[in-house]
Scaffold this motif. Structure first.
Motif, PDB file in Angstrom:
ATOM      1  N   HIS A   1     -10.148 -16.014  98.969  1.00 24.26           N
ATOM      2  CA  HIS A   1      -9.267 -16.737  99.885  1.00 24.26           C
ATOM      3  C   HIS A   1      -9.667 -16.466 101.336  1.00 24.26           C
ATOM      4  N   LYS A   2      -9.979 -15.214 101.636  1.00 29.10           N
ATOM      5  CA  LYS A   2     -10.403 -14.871 102.995  1.00 29.10           C
ATOM      6  C   LYS A   2     -11.692 -15.601 103.359  1.00 29.10           C
ATOM      7  N   ALA A   3     -12.619 -15.659 102.419  1.00 28.91           N
ATOM      8  CA  ALA A   3     -13.883 -16.325 102.696  1.00 28.91           C
ATOM      9  C   ALA A   3     -13.685 -17.815 102.921  1.00 28.91           C
ATOM     10  N   ARG A   4     -12.812 -18.426 102.122  1.00 30.47           N
ATOM     11  CA  ARG A   4     -12.548 -19.861 102.319  1.00 30.47           C
ATOM     12  C   ARG A   4     -11.891 -20.099 103.677  1.00 30.47           C
ATOM     13  N   PHE A   5     -10.939 -19.241 104.026  1.00 33.91           N
ATOM     14  CA  PHE A   5     -10.268 -19.365 105.305  1.00 33.91           C
ATOM     15  C   PHE A   5     -11.267 -19.222 106.450  1.00 33.91           C
ATOM     16  N   ALA A   6     -12.154 -18.226 106.327  1.00 37.68           N
ATOM     17  CA  ALA A   6     -13.164 -18.013 107.362  1.00 37.68           C
ATOM     18  C   ALA A   6     -14.102 -19.210 107.475  1.00 37.68           C
ATOM     19  N   SER A   7     -14.477 -19.797 106.320  1.00 36.14           N
ATOM     20  CA  SER A   7     -15.371 -20.949 106.340  1.00 36.14           C
ATOM     21  C   SER A   7     -14.729 -22.138 107.043  1.00 36.14           C
ATOM     22  N   LEU A   8     -13.413 -22.333 106.806  1.00 36.76           N
ATOM     23  CA  LEU A   8     -12.704 -23.421 107.468  1.00 36.76           C
ATOM     24  C   LEU A   8     -12.712 -23.255 108.982  1.00 36.76           C
ATOM     25  N   LEU A   9     -12.701 -22.001 109.439  1.00 39.34           N
ATOM     26  CA  LEU A   9     -12.726 -21.728 110.874  1.00 39.34           C
ATOM     27  C   LEU A   9     -14.149 -21.767 111.441  1.00 39.34           C
ATOM     28  N   GLY A  10     -15.147 -21.904 110.583  1.00 40.34           N
ATOM     29  CA  GLY A  10     -16.533 -21.995 111.052  1.00 40.34           C
ATOM     30  C   GLY A  10     -17.305 -20.715 111.011  1.00 40.34           C
ATOM     31  N   VAL A  11     -16.792 -19.699 110.325  1.00 39.15           N
ATOM     32  CA  VAL A  11     -17.515 -18.430 110.250  1.00 39.15           C
ATOM     33  C   VAL A  11     -18.704 -18.565 109.301  1.00 39.15           C
ATOM     34  N   GLU A  12     -19.865 -18.053 109.723  1.00 40.54           N
ATOM     35  CA  GLU A  12     -21.079 -18.159 108.916  1.00 40.54           C
ATOM     36  C   GLU A  12     -21.537 -16.784 108.452  1.00 40.54           C
ATOM     37  N   PRO A  13     -22.312 -16.746 107.352  1.00 45.32           N
ATOM     38  CA  PRO A  13     -22.792 -15.453 106.811  1.00 45.32           C
ATOM     39  C   PRO A  13     -23.668 -14.708 107.814  1.00 45.32           C
ATOM     40  N   ARG A  14     -23.817 -13.422 107.575  1.00 41.85           N
ATOM     41  CA  ARG A  14     -24.597 -12.554 108.446  1.00 41.85           C
ATOM     42  C   ARG A  14     -25.597 -11.761 107.616  1.00 41.85           C
TER      43      ARG A  14
ATOM     44  N   ASP B   1     -21.679 -21.289  99.697  1.00 41.46           N
ATOM     45  CA  ASP B   1     -21.766 -22.723 100.012  1.00 41.46           C
ATOM     46  C   ASP B   1     -22.252 -22.926 101.437  1.00 41.46           C
ATOM     47  N   THR B   2     -21.800 -22.066 102.352  1.00 40.87           N
ATOM     48  CA  THR B   2     -22.260 -22.147 103.736  1.00 40.87           C
ATOM     49  C   THR B   2     -23.738 -21.792 103.829  1.00 40.87           C
ATOM     50  N   MET B   3     -24.183 -20.804 103.050  1.00 42.02           N
ATOM     51  CA  MET B   3     -25.606 -20.470 103.008  1.00 42.02           C
ATOM     52  C   MET B   3     -26.448 -21.674 102.621  1.00 42.02           C
ATOM     53  N   VAL B   4     -26.024 -22.361 101.569  1.00 44.79           N
ATOM     54  CA  VAL B   4     -26.766 -23.531 101.088  1.00 44.79           C
ATOM     55  C   VAL B   4     -26.831 -24.600 102.177  1.00 44.79           C
ATOM     56  N   GLU B   5     -25.703 -24.830 102.837  1.00 48.65           N
ATOM     57  CA  GLU B   5     -25.660 -25.831 103.902  1.00 48.65           C
ATOM     58  C   GLU B   5     -26.598 -25.460 105.041  1.00 48.65           C
ATOM     59  N   ILE B   6     -26.593 -24.186 105.432  1.00 49.64           N
ATOM     60  CA  ILE B   6     -27.452 -23.743 106.533  1.00 49.64           C
ATOM     61  C   ILE B   6     -28.928 -23.889 106.160  1.00 49.64           C
ATOM     62  N   MET B   7     -29.294 -23.460 104.947  1.00 51.31           N
ATOM     63  CA  MET B   7     -30.698 -23.563 104.541  1.00 51.31           C
ATOM     64  C   MET B   7     -31.158 -25.007 104.491  1.00 51.31           C
ATOM     65  N   ARG B   8     -30.312 -25.897 103.999  1.00 45.76           N
ATOM     66  CA  ARG B   8     -30.699 -27.307 103.944  1.00 45.76           C
ATOM     67  C   ARG B   8     -30.825 -27.910 105.337  1.00 45.76           C
ATOM     68  N   GLN B   9     -29.992 -27.451 106.256  1.00 45.07           N
ATOM     69  CA  GLN B   9     -30.077 -27.953 107.628  1.00 45.07           C
ATOM     70  C   GLN B   9     -31.311 -27.408 108.331  1.00 45.07           C
ATOM     71  N   GLU B  10     -31.467 -26.085 108.328  1.00 46.70           N
ATOM     72  CA  GLU B  10     -32.522 -25.451 109.105  1.00 46.70           C
ATOM     73  C   GLU B  10     -33.904 -25.643 108.494  1.00 46.70           C
ATOM     74  N   TRP B  11     -33.982 -25.768 107.178  1.00 48.67           N
ATOM     75  CA  TRP B  11     -35.276 -25.894 106.509  1.00 48.67           C
ATOM     76  C   TRP B  11     -35.504 -27.308 105.967  1.00 48.67           C
ATOM     77  N   GLU B  12     -34.897 -28.267 106.601  1.00 49.12           N
ATOM     78  CA  GLU B  12     -35.070 -29.664 106.167  1.00 49.12           C
ATOM     79  C   GLU B  12     -36.547 -30.044 106.210  1.00 49.12           C
ATOM     80  N   GLY B  13     -37.032 -30.592 105.116  1.00 51.69           N
ATOM     81  CA  GLY B  13     -38.437 -30.977 105.011  1.00 51.69           C
ATOM     82  C   GLY B  13     -39.357 -29.854 104.594  1.00 51.69           C
ATOM     83  N   LEU B  14     -38.845 -28.618 104.561  1.00 47.73           N
ATOM     84  CA  LEU B  14     -39.668 -27.476 104.183  1.00 47.73           C
ATOM     85  C   LEU B  14     -39.360 -26.966 102.774  1.00 47.73           C
ATOM     86  N   LEU B  15     -38.182 -27.300 102.254  1.00 46.55           N
ATOM     87  CA  LEU B  15     -37.794 -26.826 100.929  1.00 46.55           C
ATOM     88  C   LEU B  15     -38.492 -27.634  99.841  1.00 46.55           C
TER      89      LEU B  15
END
Length: 592
Positions: free
Chosen positions: A184-197, A243-257
């Motif tokens: 629940h905390k992770a979902r709440f954080a994701s809604l606020l825009g918090v990203e993995p570290r 899920d945020t990790m997947v989104e970030i990798m697809r965004q940042e590595w677009e065309g490289l995956l």
């Protein structure tokens, strides 16, 4: 570097004696010149005897100061990159994000830049749930930036996150409820825009945002090498942050995956076929199953608490299907034995720790070695190496391991061997005969045997050194340690004592060692592509002797005779310092 060497007095004195030892004092005749190059240097005379009238002392010095006299021979001009991925050794990093030790150093994107520009092709990222840092690609100018391109949450969002976290932490009493609260905390954080570290868990290491690491990989990954990068993910995140990790990798590595192949692959693709591509190594979750607890932690350091004491055992993390599906040819599977069903799955990769590798291999040596001809394996240093020291990777390579991951921030013997294996390559080295399977469509030729050689009368005579680093030559007492890493193949069931020797200390920054010899004698069962000669120039002091310079050379690129050894420092930079040595050995192939 291939610049000509400028000689100091110590090397000049020894070279003058060597010239007088092998011919007339002022000019060698044609026969003396030919004898020197053919029998001492084991090379042709075409370049140095063009007119057939011998070689004078000036010509001899010209040869000895040229790249032709370097102890390290040139790499092959072209490397065959068309074999399946499992047929190559890959230059690999462990805990890539760390700048120092594994208890209190910083995580940094600069560490990724450094190793990638040095042609490391397998990096590691430890990913944890985010805190208050996040990146807003749609609104980059809002809020306050922290100076690294990453925006912090505003006051309202930060307050909401803290209140929500407090409620979930204090109102859940049962173990089951506490586990649910994490998600629940992770979902709440994701809604606020918090990203993995990215950080080293349960320690005092500083963190860096996961997105910044992905961006650093994109910016620096294919600058010096276009060969594929394997990103080894160690995931500690809850499903929403995955899920945020997947989104970030697809965004940042677009065309490289890599794209999922249309049909299931029969064999792994080649490095040639995956140029400029990123492969994600992540724990495999069978598509037909529900989310199952899978221990995603490879590093034994996860069991070290912040105070250095053993931590409470971390519960396995559930890997989402979306994240697991990003592993196409590098699906991480927990190793149990070579008879488990996943061992024949194309695209799996086993991970084995340094202390567990010898026992795992000995238990099923033939199956283990056969597996690594076609399928992938990664090994990594023991968790007790909190100082980020390294294992000897050569024993891992001899067991067929493709990815022997090392701590690149520590230039010790393990990294020296790694530099020697991959010198002149772009991060991939084709395994020797007998370490590979066969190419698809070429099965009729069968698999070649592992090559074994014998080194006869192997010795290194240390003559002199010049240009050793020192603020003052006074008080410098250098000596040279010489080590031969040439263990027999592990399937031979042979044991060999460590082969090493050293000179007595000499004096100053340009020491004359007077021709002291380190004798190794006859060495049998050698695979020259996986054997190494290492030089370490040390200063003789009370306590631990500091390193003044080093060099390490793969035996199949080692030149015999009178040779110049160019020395490197602890930052892996070539220095002006050099050794003059005489290397002697006769190499005999098995059955010859």
């Amino acid at each position: 570097m291939h610049d000509n060497l400028v000689l100091n007095e110590s090397l000049l004195t020894q070279l003058q004696q060597a010239y007088a030892r092998h011919g007339q004092p002022h000019r060698w005749d044609e026969h003396q010149t030919a004898a020197f190059f053919q029998h001492i240097q084991a090379e042709g005379t075409e370049h140095w005897l063009p007119s057939g009238d011998g070689l004078d002392y000036g010509g001899f010095l010209e040869y000895m100061t040229s790249p032709a006299a370097n102890a390290l021979g040139p790499p092959p001009p072209e490397q065959d990159l068309s074999w399946p991925l499992g047929s190559y050794f890959c230059s690999s990093s462990h805990n890539t994000y760390l700048t120092g030790d594994q208890l209190a150093s910083d995580a940094s994107t600069a560490a990724y830049k450094d190793v990638l520009l040095r042609n490391c092709r397998c990096i590691e990222i430890d990913v944890w749930d985010g805190t208050e840092h996040f990146h807003d690609p749609d609104n980059p100018d809002s809020g306050g930036f922290d100076g690294r391109g990453t925006r912090k949450l505003g006051f309202r969002a930060r307050t909401a996150l803290k209140v929500g976290t407090w409620v979930l932490d204090n109102c859940m009493t049962t173990e089951k409820a506490k586990e649910e609260a994490k998600e629940h905390k992770a979902r709440f954080a994701s809604l606020l825009g918090v990203e993995p570290r990215v950080l080293h868990g349960h320690t005092l290491t500083k963190e860096v945002p996961f997105r910044e690491v992905c961006r650093a990989v994109k910016e620096h990954g294919f600058v010096t090498s276009d060969l594929p990068i394997v990103v080894s993910l160690e995931v500690h995140c809850t499903p929403p942050q995955q899920d945020t990790m997947v989104e970030i990798m697809r965004q940042e590595w677009e065309g490289l995956l890599l794209d999922e192949p249309d049909e299931p692959a029969e064999v792994l693709p080649s490095p040639e076929a995956m140029r400029n591509k990123i492969l994600v190594k992540v724990k495999y979750v069978p598509p037909e199953g529900d989310l199952t607890p899978i221990n995603t932690t490879e590093s034994d350091m996860s069991d070290i608490a912040r105070d250095g004491e053993p931590a409470k055992k971390e519960k396995p993390v559930k890997i989402t299907h979306d994240l697991s599906d990003m592993g196409i040819y590098t699906r991480a599977v927990k190793y149990k034995s070579m008879t488990q069903k996943e061992a024949e799955m194309v695209g799996h990769i086993f991970s084995v720790s340094e202390p567990k590798l010898p026992g795992a291999f000995d238990k099923e040596a033939s199956l283990f070695f056969a597996h690594n001809k076609r399928h992938l394996m990664r090994t990594y240093p023991a968790g007790t190496r909190v100082d980020s020291s390294n294992m000897d990777p050569s024993g891992h390579w001899r067991r067929g391991v493709q990815f022997a991951a090392l701590n690149w921030q520590t230039m010790d013997e393990g990294m020296m061997l790694n530099e020697a294996l991959f010198d002149g390559s772009k991060g991939y080295v084709l395994k020797p005969d007998g370490y590979r399977g066969v190419k698809l469509g070429h099965e009729e030729g069968g698999e070649p045997m592992v090559p074994h050689q014998t080194l006869h009368a192997c010795s290194v005579t240390v003559l002199a050194a010049q240009g050793l680093p020192s603020e003052s030559g006074a008080g410098l007492h250098p000596y040279v340690s010489v080590k031969l890493f040439a263990d027999p193949h592990p399937l031979q069931l042979m044991k060999r004592e460590p082969l090493a020797g050293r000179t007595e200390p000499a004096e100053g920054i340009n020491p004359d060692f007077g021709g002291q010899t380190v004798l190794f004698g006859d060495v049998v069962g050698v695979t020259s592509e996986l054997s190494f000669l290492m030089f370490q120039v040390m200063n003789d002091e009370l306590g631990r002797d500091p390193l003044l310079g080093w060099a390490c050379i793969r035996l199949d690129r080692l030149r015999t005779g009178y040779r110049i050894v160019r020395l490197f420092d602890l930052e892996n930079n070539q220095t002006p310092a050099a050794l003059l040595v005489k290397i002697e050995m006769a190499v005999q192939n098995a059955g010859a």
